[in-house]
Scaffold this active site. Structure first.
Site, PDB file in Angstrom:
ATOM      1  N   ILE A 181       0.842  -1.199   0.000  1.00 43.14           N
ATOM      2  CA  ILE A 181       0.000   0.000   0.000  1.00 43.14           C
ATOM      3  C   ILE A 181       0.874   1.245   0.000  1.00 43.14           C
ATOM      4  O   ILE A 181       1.809   1.355   0.801  1.00 43.14           O
ATOM      5  CB  ILE A 181      -0.903   0.027   1.246  1.00 43.14           C
ATOM      6  CG1 ILE A 181      -1.746  -1.250   1.317  1.00 43.14           C
ATOM      7  CG2 ILE A 181      -1.799   1.261   1.245  1.00 43.14           C
ATOM      8  CD1 ILE A 181      -2.344  -1.497   2.668  1.00 43.14           C
ATOM      9  N   CYS A 182       0.540   2.180  -0.869  1.00 45.81           N
ATOM     10  CA  CYS A 182       1.190   3.481  -0.868  1.00 45.81           C
ATOM     11  C   CYS A 182       0.239   4.445  -0.163  1.00 45.81           C
ATOM     12  O   CYS A 182      -0.760   4.877  -0.726  1.00 45.81           O
ATOM     13  CB  CYS A 182       1.477   3.942  -2.293  1.00 45.81           C
ATOM     14  SG  CYS A 182       2.446   5.459  -2.328  1.00 45.81           S
TER      15      CYS A 182
END
Length: 150
Positions: free
Chosen positions: A85-86
């Site tokens: 996840i960014c």
């Protein structure tokens, strides 16, 4: 210190659950390894899906962020093929020890409703999100039907 803090946050989550979200330790004897799920928010292309994720805390928590990864495949500009996840909140340089697990979970839920194409893991999906929202929504819904059914 980490285990005491994680136990307190778990108790807070049990007492004040987030609608559509579940998260808890995988086993009773390891507070550092959590598993959870998020129901796709109503009105989003992820509606109707259930998205599973893992949270791994280190013994340095809350001074270092946990690792959060989805195990459900998701068509999303901020979520990679490997489930990474960014999300600004989880980046080491932005992490604050005052951030709690509930903050992480609420931010994850918001990411489903409001992807951030300006900080993507997939530039191709981010560009599609910006330039052809209908096509993005259709692909996201198809991935929900394929990978995220309860």
């Amino acid at each position: 210190m980490a285990l005491r803090r994680i136990q307190k946050e778990l108790t807070d989550l049990v007492n004040n659950p987030i609608p559509g979200v579940s998260a808890a330790p995988r086993t009773d004897d390891d507070l550092l390894q959590w598993r959870g799920s998020i129901a796709g928010p109503a009105g989003s292309p992820y509606e109707g899906g259930v998205f599973k994720f893992d949270i791994v805390f280190t013994i340095d928590y809350p001074f270092k962020p946990p690792t959060v990864k989805f195990s459900t495949k998701i068509y999303h500009p901020n979520i990679g093929d490997d489930g990474g996840i960014c999300m600004g909140l989880l980046k080491s340089e932005a992490w604050k020890p005052s951030t709690k697990t509930v903050d992480i979970l609420n931010t994850l839920v918001n990411l489903f409703s409001e992807p951030n194409p300006d900080d993507p893991l997939s530039t191709v999906i981010a560009e599609e999100y910006r330039s052809n929202r209908a096509e993005f929504n259709a692909k996201a819904r198809q991935w929900v039907a394929t990978y995220a059914k309860p």
